[in-house]
Design a protein around this motif. Sequence first.
Motif, PDB file in Angstrom:
ATOM      1  N   ALA A   1      -1.230   2.482   6.871  1.00  0.00           N
ATOM      2  CA  ALA A   1      -1.126   2.616   5.412  1.00  0.00           C
ATOM      3  C   ALA A   1       0.020   3.590   5.153  1.00  0.00           C
ATOM      4  N   PRO A   2       1.255   3.107   5.099  1.00  0.00           N
ATOM      5  CA  PRO A   2       2.418   4.002   4.979  1.00  0.00           C
ATOM      6  C   PRO A   2       2.344   4.860   3.725  1.00  0.00           C
ATOM      7  N   ARG A   3       2.654   6.141   3.883  1.00  0.00           N
ATOM      8  CA  ARG A   3       2.605   7.056   2.750  1.00  0.00           C
ATOM      9  C   ARG A   3       3.793   6.832   1.819  1.00  0.00           C
ATOM     10  N   GLY A   4       3.569   7.055   0.539  1.00  0.00           N
ATOM     11  CA  GLY A   4       4.603   6.907  -0.472  1.00  0.00           C
ATOM     12  C   GLY A   4       3.981   6.916  -1.847  1.00  0.00           C
ATOM     13  N   THR A   5       4.798   7.049  -2.860  1.00  0.00           N
ATOM     14  CA  THR A   5       4.297   7.121  -4.226  1.00  0.00           C
ATOM     15  C   THR A   5       4.973   6.094  -5.135  1.00  0.00           C
ATOM     16  N   ALA A   6       5.408   4.953  -4.562  1.00  0.00           N
ATOM     17  CA  ALA A   6       6.023   3.904  -5.378  1.00  0.00           C
ATOM     18  C   ALA A   6       5.001   3.218  -6.267  1.00  0.00           C
ATOM     19  N   SER A   7       3.707   3.359  -5.940  1.00  0.00           N
ATOM     20  CA  SER A   7       2.606   2.863  -6.755  1.00  0.00           C
ATOM     21  C   SER A   7       1.518   3.926  -6.718  1.00  0.00           C
ATOM     22  N   ASP A   8       0.403   3.672  -7.404  1.00  0.00           N
ATOM     23  CA  ASP A   8      -0.708   4.621  -7.303  1.00  0.00           C
ATOM     24  C   ASP A   8      -1.627   4.274  -6.133  1.00  0.00           C
ATOM     25  N   HIS A   9      -1.299   3.205  -5.395  1.00  0.00           N
ATOM     26  CA  HIS A   9      -1.985   2.842  -4.158  1.00  0.00           C
ATOM     27  C   HIS A   9      -0.989   2.905  -3.004  1.00  0.00           C
ATOM     28  N   LEU A  10      -1.512   3.044  -1.800  1.00  0.00           N
ATOM     29  CA  LEU A  10      -0.697   2.854  -0.599  1.00  0.00           C
ATOM     30  C   LEU A  10      -0.833   1.412  -0.139  1.00  0.00           C
ATOM     31  N   PRO A  11       0.220   0.850   0.428  1.00  0.00           N
ATOM     32  CA  PRO A  11       0.067  -0.479   1.030  1.00  0.00           C
ATOM     33  C   PRO A  11      -0.664  -0.370   2.354  1.00  0.00           C
ATOM     34  N   VAL A  12      -1.271  -1.464   2.773  1.00  0.00           N
ATOM     35  CA  VAL A  12      -1.825  -1.558   4.123  1.00  0.00           C
ATOM     36  C   VAL A  12      -1.127  -2.712   4.823  1.00  0.00           C
ATOM     37  N   ALA A  13      -0.898  -2.570   6.128  1.00  0.00           N
ATOM     38  CA  ALA A  13      -0.209  -3.610   6.886  1.00  0.00           C
ATOM     39  C   ALA A  13      -0.840  -3.700   8.270  1.00  0.00           C
ATOM     40  N   VAL A  14      -0.881  -4.906   8.822  1.00  0.00           N
ATOM     41  CA  VAL A  14      -1.465  -5.126  10.134  1.00  0.00           C
ATOM     42  C   VAL A  14      -0.775  -6.326  10.776  1.00  0.00           C
ATOM     43  N   THR A  15      -0.640  -6.305  12.101  1.00  0.00           N
ATOM     44  CA  THR A  15      -0.051  -7.413  12.842  1.00  0.00           C
ATOM     45  C   THR A  15      -1.155  -8.300  13.402  1.00  0.00           C
TER      46      THR A  15
ATOM     47  N   ALA B   1       0.792  -7.671   4.900  1.00  0.00           N
ATOM     48  CA  ALA B   1       0.639  -6.455   4.092  1.00  0.00           C
ATOM     49  C   ALA B   1      -0.069  -6.801   2.795  1.00  0.00           C
ATOM     50  N   ALA B   2      -0.803  -5.821   2.272  1.00  0.00           N
ATOM     51  CA  ALA B   2      -1.439  -5.938   0.957  1.00  0.00           C
ATOM     52  C   ALA B   2      -1.065  -4.698   0.161  1.00  0.00           C
TER      53      ALA B   2
END
Length: 638
Positions: A617-631, A411-412
């Motif tokens: 890229a899971p939605r959420g507002t814990a930051s001003d960016h969304l995280p991205v994740a990949v396997t 994840a980033a």
Amino acid sequence: MRYRHLPTLTLALGVVLLVDVLRVFLPAVITIFGQAASTPAELLGAFALGWFVLALAAPALVRWVGARPVTLAAAVLLVAARLAVVGQPGGRLQLWLATAGLLAGLLWLAGVAATTDRPVPGLALGLALGALVHTALDTYQPPLGGAWASWLAAVGVAGLFLAGQARPAPPAGPGGARSWLLAGPALLLAGMVALSPAVARTATSYQFGLLRPHLGDDVGVATVPLLGPAPVAVAVGGFLLAALASPSRAATRWLAPTALVAGAVLFALERGELLLPAILLTAAGLGGCLASAGAADPLPATGGAAEPARAAGRRGYAVVAGMLLFAVAAVLYYAAYDLGHPNAGVPVAVAVLVAAVALTARPASGRAAPALPPVRTAACAALLTLLAAVVSDELLVASNRDGPPETVRVAAYNVRMGFGTDGRFDPDALARAVAGADVVALGEVDRGWLLNGGHDTLDLLAERLEMPYVFAPAADALWGDAVLSRWPLDEARTRPLPAVGAPTGAQALGVTVNFREGVRLAVVATHLQPPPGEEPVVQARAVADFALRYAAGRPLVVAGDLNTEPDAPAFAEFTRAGLVDALAPARPLPTSPADDPRQQIDHVLVTPGLAARDAVAPRGTASDHLPVAVTLTLPPAP
């Protein structure tokens, strides 16, 4: 005449409450009023400074209405705001509650100054107690209902403060303006470096990290520390010992100013390995300078019956002027990371001012030492702080005891210092956003900026994910990028990137993840800072070159906020170097801004041998960016 305990303790508790309000007000200005950097930096500074300028009218109000009614009313408002801002963790209401608490606190200070000519013991104990509480809370107090113990403590402090404030103040002498002037500068230096548990943890993570980077390549890299905030115990003890002791009249009176300026210079050099001596020197020097200022002869009373009122007015204007100095210095220092002007001289200039006030103070002849025993007080405070550090600290050690994996989830996440789009600081939400990841690359990681509340965002997130980390500085020693992993990390290296006109610094952090014998993954975390109105082509080229050299043929992941989109020139530098877009099958995958994502600027790129799937890229507002994740599927062992 011995100094009375009750005014000292009441002042100390009030300082704790005011500092707590400031820890909410300052980041609220940036994240709520600032609207994720869409508000001009000049307007942000004007908004923040305006309330401190408005407080210059407080001494006149105190003189017109009377110190006692003003102080009592302001104390009640300060307590109400302090409790309310934690119960409202985010949004515009939090900003205005914190602003109201700030104004109440400044008005309360002006009222207390009118009736107190010896504030140093109370100011020193308040700053020390605030550091202890902040350490015990691990730099973060959960919102209402999140931690009943911290709320009980907050209510207890507020109750004791109001009870003490209700008692009539003893008569004040004609002096004290010099000491009150230093309240704001002392608060700045204490919160920025000397008594900050987050800065202490970061300092120990540079010098005493548990994860050992590759020898010769670990300059500037920090890893998980053992008992990270422990230096706060020494700093608090030295600070109180110096502040509450009788200042020397010999040549040694130069020692405290010299130590203070030396500590500020070390901090201004922005090198992680210098943070620890900077903390200890600044703490002891600041305490000694406060003691010298507090022991100065009072101004002679020459005005007859009107002199007490004039002295009260001088003290009131001195304290609000000192707090205005705090605000101006804080804005100048931290605005540099948006505007690009030099800022290293700001803490040094504040330290020089404090040192000059201390050196020009004439020691009072025949004045007794404070009634509070400084050695015992310092020892007790240091012990309690150390115990708080032990209790709050967790030992994070990566382990592969569950067996070697065939795949790894990467994840980033640009965490924006831990603040969401509504201005809420919520490390639990950050942890949920990357839950399930095995390796996490973080950008915009804050490890103790006073502007952002003095939190160690990296440590808070690492504890919740139970993942150790490697941290590399970018803007300064407390702000940068990090990699967390459920597997052992080593061979950490960092490379500064060309600034190319962007005021905030950038770097590339390389670490190696050890899965099993013969299977190692090179991970490079970065956050590109483009020049104004341009693409970060130069930085992208530098990162690609560094990453390939660092990987040396091993499977490679480059992840982070690259501030470029998949079809842009800077992104092409990575694909030209042979890297593959691991998120391509899921495109379009916008990540910014988090509440209405339109830009695809957060990426994971890999070498061709790593097969990618399940990109999100899971939605959420814990930051001003969304995280991205990949396997990613790992290659077989040779």
